[in-house]
Design a protein around this motif. Structure first.
Motif, PDB file in Angstrom:
ATOM      1  N   LEU A  11       0.701  -1.277  -0.001  1.00  0.00           N
ATOM      2  CA  LEU A  11      -0.003   0.095   0.072  1.00  0.00           C
ATOM      3  C   LEU A  11       0.804   1.344  -0.013  1.00  0.00           C
ATOM      4  O   LEU A  11       2.159   1.324   0.526  1.00  0.00           O
ATOM      5  N   ALA A  12       0.500   2.274  -0.519  1.00  0.00           N
ATOM      6  CA  ALA A  12       1.145   3.648  -0.703  1.00  0.00           C
ATOM      7  C   ALA A  12       0.828   4.378   0.478  1.00  0.00           C
ATOM      8  O   ALA A  12       0.237   3.955   1.538  1.00  0.00           O
ATOM      9  N   ALA A  13       1.628   5.389   0.524  1.00  0.00           N
ATOM     10  CA  ALA A  13       1.360   6.462   1.879  1.00  0.00           C
ATOM     11  C   ALA A  13       0.280   7.044   1.899  1.00  0.00           C
ATOM     12  O   ALA A  13       0.183   8.495   1.484  1.00  0.00           O
ATOM     13  N   GLU A  14      -0.870   6.488   2.159  1.00  0.00           N
ATOM     14  CA  GLU A  14      -2.146   7.125   2.193  1.00  0.00           C
ATOM     15  C   GLU A  14      -3.076   6.483   3.395  1.00  0.00           C
ATOM     16  O   GLU A  14      -2.391   5.564   4.025  1.00  0.00           O
ATOM     17  N   THR A  15      -4.177   6.911   3.857  1.00  0.00           N
ATOM     18  CA  THR A  15      -5.027   6.243   4.797  1.00  0.00           C
ATOM     19  C   THR A  15      -5.935   5.460   3.974  1.00  0.00           C
ATOM     20  O   THR A  15      -6.739   6.035   3.166  1.00  0.00           O
ATOM     21  N   TYR A  16      -6.119   4.059   4.629  1.00  0.00           N
ATOM     22  CA  TYR A  16      -6.839   3.348   3.956  1.00  0.00           C
ATOM     23  C   TYR A  16      -7.955   2.685   5.165  1.00  0.00           C
ATOM     24  O   TYR A  16      -7.463   2.499   6.193  1.00  0.00           O
ATOM     25  N   THR A  17      -9.220   2.595   4.857  1.00  0.00           N
ATOM     26  CA  THR A  17     -10.014   1.839   6.067  1.00  0.00           C
ATOM     27  C   THR A  17     -10.012   0.211   5.403  1.00  0.00           C
ATOM     28  O   THR A  17     -10.500   0.242   4.387  1.00  0.00           O
ATOM     29  N   LEU A  18     -10.009  -0.421   6.581  1.00  0.00           N
ATOM     30  CA  LEU A  18     -10.030  -1.895   6.272  1.00  0.00           C
ATOM     31  C   LEU A  18     -11.438  -2.240   6.312  1.00  0.00           C
ATOM     32  O   LEU A  18     -12.164  -1.806   7.031  1.00  0.00           O
ATOM     33  N   PRO A  19     -11.644  -3.517   5.703  1.00  0.00           N
ATOM     34  CA  PRO A  19     -13.024  -3.878   5.294  1.00  0.00           C
ATOM     35  C   PRO A  19     -13.577  -4.550   6.537  1.00  0.00           C
ATOM     36  O   PRO A  19     -12.516  -4.994   7.645  1.00  0.00           O
ATOM     37  N   THR A  20     -14.670  -5.061   6.960  1.00  0.00           N
ATOM     38  CA  THR A  20     -14.956  -5.717   8.221  1.00  0.00           C
ATOM     39  C   THR A  20     -14.627  -7.187   8.254  1.00  0.00           C
ATOM     40  O   THR A  20     -14.472  -7.653   9.223  1.00  0.00           O
ATOM     41  N   THR A  21     -14.281  -7.644   7.019  1.00  0.00           N
ATOM     42  CA  THR A  21     -13.783  -9.174   7.211  1.00  0.00           C
ATOM     43  C   THR A  21     -12.609  -9.323   6.281  1.00  0.00           C
ATOM     44  O   THR A  21     -12.683  -8.949   4.881  1.00  0.00           O
ATOM     45  N   ILE A  22     -11.584  -9.823   6.545  1.00  0.00           N
ATOM     46  CA  ILE A  22     -10.469 -10.298   5.784  1.00  0.00           C
ATOM     47  C   ILE A  22     -10.450 -11.813   5.796  1.00  0.00           C
ATOM     48  O   ILE A  22      -9.719 -12.387   6.953  1.00  0.00           O
ATOM     49  N   ALA A  23     -10.904 -12.516   4.815  1.00  0.00           N
ATOM     50  CA  ALA A  23     -11.095 -13.983   5.066  1.00  0.00           C
ATOM     51  C   ALA A  23     -10.011 -14.744   4.115  1.00  0.00           C
ATOM     52  O   ALA A  23     -10.253 -15.916   3.672  1.00  0.00           O
ATOM     53  N   ASN A  51     -11.720  -1.237  12.576  1.00  0.00           N
ATOM     54  CA  ASN A  51     -13.110  -1.398  13.573  1.00  0.00           C
ATOM     55  C   ASN A  51     -13.676  -2.794  13.700  1.00  0.00           C
ATOM     56  O   ASN A  51     -14.129  -3.282  12.680  1.00  0.00           O
ATOM     57  N   GLU A  52     -12.983  -3.730  14.428  1.00  0.00           N
ATOM     58  CA  GLU A  52     -13.627  -4.920  14.539  1.00  0.00           C
ATOM     59  C   GLU A  52     -13.434  -5.528  13.310  1.00  0.00           C
ATOM     60  O   GLU A  52     -14.379  -6.326  12.677  1.00  0.00           O
ATOM     61  N   VAL A  53     -12.287  -5.652  12.611  1.00  0.00           N
ATOM     62  CA  VAL A  53     -12.081  -6.308  11.409  1.00  0.00           C
ATOM     63  C   VAL A  53     -11.632  -8.065  11.817  1.00  0.00           C
ATOM     64  O   VAL A  53     -10.903  -8.182  12.421  1.00  0.00           O
ATOM     65  N   THR A  54     -12.689  -8.543  11.285  1.00  0.00           N
ATOM     66  CA  THR A  54     -12.465 -10.122  11.441  1.00  0.00           C
ATOM     67  C   THR A  54     -11.306 -10.733  10.568  1.00  0.00           C
ATOM     68  O   THR A  54     -11.605 -10.586   9.436  1.00  0.00           O
ATOM     69  N   VAL A  55     -10.411 -11.393  11.276  1.00  0.00           N
ATOM     70  CA  VAL A  55      -9.311 -11.930  10.577  1.00  0.00           C
ATOM     71  C   VAL A  55      -9.106 -13.642  10.862  1.00  0.00           C
ATOM     72  O   VAL A  55      -9.402 -13.838  11.933  1.00  0.00           O
ATOM     73  N   THR A  56      -8.515 -14.263   9.873  1.00  0.00           N
ATOM     74  CA  THR A  56      -7.941 -15.687  10.202  1.00  0.00           C
ATOM     75  C   THR A  56      -6.486 -15.953  10.087  1.00  0.00           C
ATOM     76  O   THR A  56      -6.036 -16.728  10.656  1.00  0.00           O
ATOM     77  N   ASP A  57      -5.938 -15.156   9.124  1.00  0.00           N
ATOM     78  CA  ASP A  57      -4.426 -15.137   8.886  1.00  0.00           C
ATOM     79  C   ASP A  57      -4.017 -13.908   8.386  1.00  0.00           C
ATOM     80  O   ASP A  57      -4.042 -13.800   7.178  1.00  0.00           O
ATOM     81  N   LEU A  58      -3.462 -13.030   9.311  1.00  0.00           N
ATOM     82  CA  LEU A  58      -3.094 -11.745   8.502  1.00  0.00           C
ATOM     83  C   LEU A  58      -1.741 -11.253   9.204  1.00  0.00           C
ATOM     84  O   LEU A  58      -1.621 -11.463  10.378  1.00  0.00           O
TER      85      LEU A  58
END
Length: 163
Positions: free
Chosen positions: A44-56, A72-79
């Motif tokens: 990712l470049a030098a910016e501000t990004y909003t993560l999605p609610t799930t990274i599956a 904000n409460e991003v659901t993850v399994t392997d990150l």
């Protein structure tokens, strides 16, 4: 067939559960994450990004100086996240969680990250939802600030670690 941001499902693949990337805002990381394949590294470049609610997916997110991830409460399994500033999306809500461990979390790694600041207070970096056998948590070279009562919930309310 509906077109989404120039992407479409090719004829013959309509019933293959293919998710098209959707950019909800100009700086939404969901677009890049959806397009990535399991095991990919996303730069990712030098910016501000909003993560999605799930990274599956199993992913590594790498930033550069100036890359900020809003979580904000991003659901993850392997990150794995490297070289980013990570902030709680809802500002000064001091009882929120940045990430949520899905029922079978395999791995969660933060490397060379700055987590939290005075304007983005949070309760937990990772709230427990369940860990797979042999799951790993790693916080290497990170700086943490402005978090609430607990830092990381490891297994359950009786087993809380402050790192």
């Amino acid at each position: 067939m509906e077109r989404k941001r120039g992407f479409e499902i090719a004829k013959g693949f309509e019933n293959c559960n293919i998710n098209l990337p959707i950019r909800k805002t100009a700086r939404s990381a969901a677009y890049d994450l959806e397009a990535a394949e399991d095991g990919d590294t996303i730069q990712l470049a030098a910016e501000t990004y909003t993560l999605p609610t799930t990274i599956a997916k199993s992913l590594t997110i790498k930033g550069v100086e100036g890359t900020v991830l809003m979580a904000n409460e991003v659901t993850v399994t392997d990150l794995a996240i490297e070289d980013c500033k990570i902030l709680f999306k809802n500002g000064t809500y001091s009882s929120g969680n940045m990430f949520y461990a899905a029922a079978a979390l395999k791995s969660f790694t933060l490397k060379n990250c700055v987590v939290g600041d005075a304007d983005h207070k949070f309760q937990n970096v990772l709230r427990n939802g369940g860990f797979a056998e042999g799951a790993t948590l790693s916080f290497e070279g990170c700086k943490f600030s402005h978090f609430g009562q607990f830092f990381v919930m490891i297994a359950n309310a009786a087993n809380i670690a402050r790192i």
